[in-house]
Design a protein around this motif. Sequence first.
Motif, PDB file in Angstrom:
ATOM      1  N   ILE A  79       0.854  -1.183   0.000  1.00  0.00           N
ATOM      2  CA  ILE A  79       0.000   0.000   0.000  1.00  0.00           C
ATOM      3  C   ILE A  79       0.890   1.233   0.000  1.00  0.00           C
ATOM      4  N   GLU A  80       0.383   2.288  -0.603  1.00  0.00           N
ATOM      5  CA  GLU A  80       1.069   3.582  -0.595  1.00  0.00           C
ATOM      6  C   GLU A  80       0.052   4.630  -0.164  1.00  0.00           C
ATOM      7  N   ASN A  81       0.450   5.468   0.763  1.00  0.00           N
ATOM      8  CA  ASN A  81      -0.425   6.531   1.250  1.00  0.00           C
ATOM      9  C   ASN A  81      -0.248   7.751   0.357  1.00  0.00           C
ATOM     10  N   LYS A  82      -1.201   7.991  -0.527  1.00  0.00           N
ATOM     11  CA  LYS A  82      -1.180   9.128  -1.442  1.00  0.00           C
ATOM     12  C   LYS A  82      -1.940  10.317  -0.857  1.00  0.00           C
ATOM     13  N   GLY A  83      -2.525  10.131   0.337  1.00  0.00           N
ATOM     14  CA  GLY A  83      -3.325  11.173   0.961  1.00  0.00           C
ATOM     15  C   GLY A  83      -2.486  12.190   1.717  1.00  0.00           C
ATOM     16  N   GLU A  84      -3.170  13.149   2.309  1.00  0.00           N
ATOM     17  CA  GLU A  84      -2.500  14.221   3.042  1.00  0.00           C
ATOM     18  C   GLU A  84      -2.257  13.872   4.507  1.00  0.00           C
ATOM     19  N   HIS A  85      -2.915  12.855   5.013  1.00  0.00           N
ATOM     20  CA  HIS A  85      -2.823  12.498   6.429  1.00  0.00           C
ATOM     21  C   HIS A  85      -2.271  11.084   6.579  1.00  0.00           C
ATOM     22  N   GLU A  86      -1.770  10.784   7.766  1.00  0.00           N
ATOM     23  CA  GLU A  86      -1.290   9.426   8.023  1.00  0.00           C
ATOM     24  C   GLU A  86      -2.461   8.453   7.956  1.00  0.00           C
ATOM     25  N   TYR A  87      -2.137   7.208   7.692  1.00  0.00           N
ATOM     26  CA  TYR A  87      -3.143   6.162   7.536  1.00  0.00           C
ATOM     27  C   TYR A  87      -2.761   4.989   8.424  1.00  0.00           C
ATOM     28  N   VAL A  88      -3.724   4.478   9.174  1.00  0.00           N
ATOM     29  CA  VAL A  88      -3.491   3.294   9.988  1.00  0.00           C
ATOM     30  C   VAL A  88      -3.953   2.092   9.167  1.00  0.00           C
ATOM     31  N   PHE A  89      -3.007   1.200   8.834  1.00  0.00           N
ATOM     32  CA  PHE A  89      -3.312   0.049   7.995  1.00  0.00           C
ATOM     33  C   PHE A  89      -4.077  -0.987   8.812  1.00  0.00           C
ATOM     34  N   SER A  90      -5.379  -1.032   8.626  1.00  0.00           N
ATOM     35  CA  SER A  90      -6.217  -2.025   9.313  1.00  0.00           C
ATOM     36  C   SER A  90      -7.487  -2.301   8.524  1.00  0.00           C
ATOM     37  N   PRO A  91      -7.372  -2.512   7.200  1.00  0.00           N
ATOM     38  CA  PRO A  91      -8.583  -2.780   6.427  1.00  0.00           C
ATOM     39  C   PRO A  91      -9.097  -4.200   6.637  1.00  0.00           C
ATOM     40  N   ILE A  92     -10.300  -4.445   6.177  1.00  0.00           N
ATOM     41  CA  ILE A  92     -10.850  -5.798   6.102  1.00  0.00           C
ATOM     42  C   ILE A  92     -10.418  -6.347   4.748  1.00  0.00           C
ATOM     43  N   ILE A  93      -9.788  -7.518   4.740  1.00  0.00           N
ATOM     44  CA  ILE A  93      -9.321  -8.129   3.493  1.00  0.00           C
ATOM     45  C   ILE A  93      -9.815  -9.571   3.468  1.00  0.00           C
ATOM     46  N   ASN A  94     -10.515  -9.927   2.408  1.00  0.00           N
ATOM     47  CA  ASN A  94     -11.033 -11.277   2.223  1.00  0.00           C
ATOM     48  C   ASN A  94     -10.642 -11.793   0.848  1.00  0.00           C
ATOM     49  N   LEU A  95     -10.578 -13.102   0.718  1.00  0.00           N
ATOM     50  CA  LEU A  95     -10.516 -13.741  -0.595  1.00  0.00           C
ATOM     51  C   LEU A  95     -11.904 -14.295  -0.867  1.00  0.00           C
ATOM     52  N   ILE A  96     -12.403 -14.096  -2.071  1.00  0.00           N
ATOM     53  CA  ILE A  96     -13.737 -14.560  -2.446  1.00  0.00           C
ATOM     54  C   ILE A  96     -13.585 -15.514  -3.627  1.00  0.00           C
ATOM     55  N   ASP A  97     -14.187 -16.708  -3.509  1.00  0.00           N
ATOM     56  CA  ASP A  97     -14.086 -17.664  -4.611  1.00  0.00           C
ATOM     57  C   ASP A  97     -15.233 -17.463  -5.597  1.00  0.00           C
ATOM     58  N   SER A  98     -15.270 -18.294  -6.631  1.00  0.00           N
ATOM     59  CA  SER A  98     -16.268 -18.150  -7.698  1.00  0.00           C
ATOM     60  C   SER A  98     -17.692 -18.432  -7.221  1.00  0.00           C
ATOM     61  N   ASN A  99     -17.845 -19.043  -6.043  1.00  0.00           N
ATOM     62  CA  ASN A  99     -19.176 -19.292  -5.459  1.00  0.00           C
ATOM     63  C   ASN A  99     -19.529 -18.278  -4.386  1.00  0.00           C
ATOM     64  N   ASP A 100     -18.791 -17.176  -4.320  1.00  0.00           N
ATOM     65  CA  ASP A 100     -18.994 -16.088  -3.360  1.00  0.00           C
ATOM     66  C   ASP A 100     -18.737 -16.485  -1.905  1.00  0.00           C
ATOM     67  N   HIS A 101     -17.955 -17.531  -1.674  1.00  0.00           N
ATOM     68  CA  HIS A 101     -17.530 -17.866  -0.315  1.00  0.00           C
ATOM     69  C   HIS A 101     -16.368 -16.957   0.046  1.00  0.00           C
TER      70      HIS A 101
END
Length: 190
Positions: A79-101
Amino acid sequence: MRLFIVLVLLILISGCANEEDYTKKEISTKENKYGSIGSKIVLNGISYTVEKVESYKEIGENSVSKKASGVFYLIYFKIENKGEHEYVFSPIINLIDSNDHKYSPDLKASFYLSNLIGWDKIVPSGGSHSGVIVFDVPENEDFEIEIYDYWDNVERVYISIPKSYVYFKEISEGVLKSRENNTLLKASIN
């Protein structure tokens, strides 16, 4: 006097309705972002890139290994912070398969890998942060990564990962080296 009260009530009711409509329009105009391995996708001032994806049946290093129930996907993420303020890296990240699991990251991976991405890391404006995110997923599936911030779960980033773009090996280099040195321990972390 009654006419005045009725008039005030009508103004208040119409004011509330306009405010609600404005909020709905604002939310509905936000759009998801889509990309593929290697592309930079910017959302809310943060650039997300999946640099490469590797798949293993067994991963580990430093004498500890773990076998996957399916296969491990190691997502090399930046990730790269292109914004004007600091960013706390804590997003929700999922892998989704072809059956939406949906599959969540393997939170126990830090027991057998050291190059994982650091969660809750502060990334200054203009700064970057990178590392690996591990998923234990079924074999022979095409996936896409879904990324969104917990505080703004309307807009999302989706990065497609066709299995033809995934580098596959039975065991990781760390496991191979530990076996050669006869120092491998099996992780029994449930």
